[in-house]
Design a protein around this motif. Structure first.
Motif, PDB file in Angstrom:
ATOM      1  N   ALA A 159     -58.620  48.449  10.657  1.00  0.00           N
ATOM      2  CA  ALA A 159     -58.273  49.047  11.941  1.00  0.00           C
ATOM      3  C   ALA A 159     -56.778  48.952  12.232  1.00  0.00           C
ATOM      4  O   ALA A 159     -56.216  49.806  12.926  1.00  0.00           O
ATOM      5  N   ARG A 160     -56.113  47.939  11.727  1.00  0.00           N
ATOM      6  CA  ARG A 160     -54.688  47.778  12.016  1.00  0.00           C
ATOM      7  C   ARG A 160     -53.803  48.551  11.043  1.00  0.00           C
ATOM      8  O   ARG A 160     -52.587  48.618  11.225  1.00  0.00           O
ATOM      9  N   ILE A 212     -62.520  53.521  14.783  1.00  0.00           N
ATOM     10  CA  ILE A 212     -61.722  54.174  15.824  1.00  0.00           C
ATOM     11  C   ILE A 212     -61.780  53.377  17.122  1.00  0.00           C
ATOM     12  O   ILE A 212     -60.748  53.144  17.780  1.00  0.00           O
ATOM     13  N   ARG A 213     -62.981  52.943  17.502  1.00  0.00           N
ATOM     14  CA  ARG A 213     -63.119  52.168  18.737  1.00  0.00           C
ATOM     15  C   ARG A 213     -62.392  50.827  18.640  1.00  0.00           C
ATOM     16  O   ARG A 213     -61.753  50.379  19.598  1.00  0.00           O
ATOM     17  N   ILE A 214     -62.516  50.176  17.473  1.00  0.00           N
ATOM     18  CA  ILE A 214     -61.835  48.886  17.293  1.00  0.00           C
ATOM     19  C   ILE A 214     -60.330  49.064  17.380  1.00  0.00           C
ATOM     20  O   ILE A 214     -59.628  48.264  18.028  1.00  0.00           O
ATOM     21  N   LEU A 244     -57.900  47.213  20.049  1.00  0.00           N
ATOM     22  CA  LEU A 244     -56.828  46.305  19.627  1.00  0.00           C
ATOM     23  C   LEU A 244     -55.497  46.718  20.230  1.00  0.00           C
ATOM     24  O   LEU A 244     -54.716  45.872  20.682  1.00  0.00           O
ATOM     25  N   SER A 245     -55.239  48.024  20.258  1.00  0.00           N
ATOM     26  CA  SER A 245     -53.989  48.501  20.841  1.00  0.00           C
ATOM     27  C   SER A 245     -53.926  48.186  22.333  1.00  0.00           C
ATOM     28  O   SER A 245     -52.891  47.723  22.844  1.00  0.00           O
ATOM     29  N   GLU A 256     -64.237  37.875  19.023  1.00  0.00           N
ATOM     30  CA  GLU A 256     -65.655  38.033  19.356  1.00  0.00           C
ATOM     31  C   GLU A 256     -65.998  39.490  19.643  1.00  0.00           C
ATOM     32  O   GLU A 256     -67.065  39.977  19.250  1.00  0.00           O
ATOM     33  N   LYS A 257     -65.096  40.190  20.294  1.00  0.00           N
ATOM     34  CA  LYS A 257     -65.339  41.594  20.630  1.00  0.00           C
ATOM     35  C   LYS A 257     -65.409  42.462  19.378  1.00  0.00           C
ATOM     36  O   LYS A 257     -66.223  43.404  19.301  1.00  0.00           O
TER      37      LYS A 257
END
Length: 367
Positions: free
Chosen positions: A210-211, A235-237, A241-242, A358-359
């Motif tokens: 994701a990063r 995409i959601r992660i 994160l952003s 955790e998320k």
């Protein structure tokens, strides 16, 4: 691989397939003992061509082997006893089939899943010379061994191989943030984790994907796949994160109030709000460890821009808040903040790291 005496065993496939060139050719040869008329000879010739398209492995075609495994046009002949020793599933199938016939015959096994010849060859090399892997196993080799062990049902071997890989791809927050870059290719790990049902590897692999720009999918091989549901998860992660990084690092929390200033008694000459906006005179307190209160909002804003933006931290960790928060925690904060507030802020960032981690796991559990 030890050799065992050959006994009378049936011919069967695991699982059965509709087309096996070797078996088809054998049936044609056994169907008649009479020479065929000249006009019918092209048919067996075509069968022979099918056999010619399959080659025996140069090393792992054992003279006393009694189990043939065909993968990617390559035939391996190994011992049934070796397969049964390491795979309860294969051992069970062999017991179910029992023994029949008056003479020994080979069996042909068709492993489940998408086992590749290169992975099975890697597994055979590993068992043939275990001493070569005594000290360390290369990551690519390790992943190849896991794919083969999973497909064949080598459960006990698979368990410790997975543990070895988890050491290289840690799922703990502390180890993740301690390493600036992942040791393994996250895309390969994610594909392997899905293929072989290794849930413990999904979290670090998906976070690191994701990063990355484009999730690192530019390196995706034809044999590797990320399905639509996982793409949506990525995409959601990434968006999450952003958002969390902007919340943490874009600026100091507007609700921030120095705890010492808040608790300090008021005086006739200055209110707490006025004290917060005033800098001490030159020559007064200059050490964070000795400072009793934080400096003015303006001074702190300037310090934040210098320490977080000018240093490149904000841009570098745009989609990597876990390592970004670790960088904020490790900054040598100036005397614009008192020591008590610095420690309080670091504790809040540690809590935020755990919440983010955790998320990410929650996103992976969503249907």
């Amino acid at each position: 691989m030890s050799c065992t005496p050959l006994t009378r065993l049936p011919v069967f496939e695991l699982p059965a397939t509709s087309s096996d060139p070797v078996k088809n050719a054998r049936r044609k040869r056994e169907s008649s003992s009479e020479p065929e008329p000249a006009k019918k000879r092209p048919k067996p010739a075509r069968a022979e061509n099918l056999v010619e398209g399959v080659r025996k492995h140069e090393r792992f075609w054992l003279a006393d082997g009694n189990a043939i495994i065909e993968l990617d046009g390559i035939q391996f002949r190994v011992h049934q006893s070796w397969l049964a020793q390491h795979s309860k599933r294969i051992a069970g199938h062999l017991r179910d089939k029992g023994e029949s016939g008056d003479k020994f015959e080979e069996i042909t096994l068709k492993p489940r899943g998408n086992l590749k010849a290169i992975d099975f060859e890697t597994l055979l090399l590993f068992y043939d010379n275990p001493g070569d892997y005594r000290h360390a196993i290369e990551p690519r080799t390790l992943m190849s061994l896991i794919r083969a062990a999973t497909s064949l049902g080598f459960d006990s071997d698979r368990a410790w191989l997975v543990k070895e890989l988890e050491v290289l791809c840690p799922s703990s927050l502390e180890e993740l943030t301690a390493n600036p870059e992942p040791y393994l290719d996250s895309l390969e790990v994610a594909v392997l984790a899905r293929m072989c049902n290794i849930d413990g590897l999904l979290k670090p692999a998906f976070y690191n994907m994701a990063r990355m720009p484009g999730f690192g999918l530019n390196k995706l091989k034809e044999s590797e796949q990320i399905d639509r549901v996982d793409m949506l998860r990525l995409i959601r992660i990434k968006e999450y994160l952003s958002d969390m990084w902007i919340q943490a690092a874009a600026h100091e929390d507007p609700a921030f109030v120095c705890r010492n200033l808040r608790d300090a008694p008021s005086s006739d000459s200055a209110t707490p709000s006025k004290q917060a906006d005033e800098k001490p005179a030159h020559g007064f307190i200059t050490s964070a460890s000795a400072a009793s209160t934080c400096l003015s909002v303006t001074a702190r804003r300037e310090a934040w821009a210098r320490l977080v933006y000018d240093s490149g931290i904000f841009t570098r960790y745009r989609y990597d808040p876990l390592r970004g928060l670790a960088a904020l925690i490790n900054i040598e904060w100036t005397n614009d903040w008192c020591q008590d507030c610095q420690e309080k802020r670091k504790a809040e960032w540690h809590t935020m790291q755990r919440s983010i981690w955790e998320k990410v796991g929650e996103y992976l559990r969503e249907d």
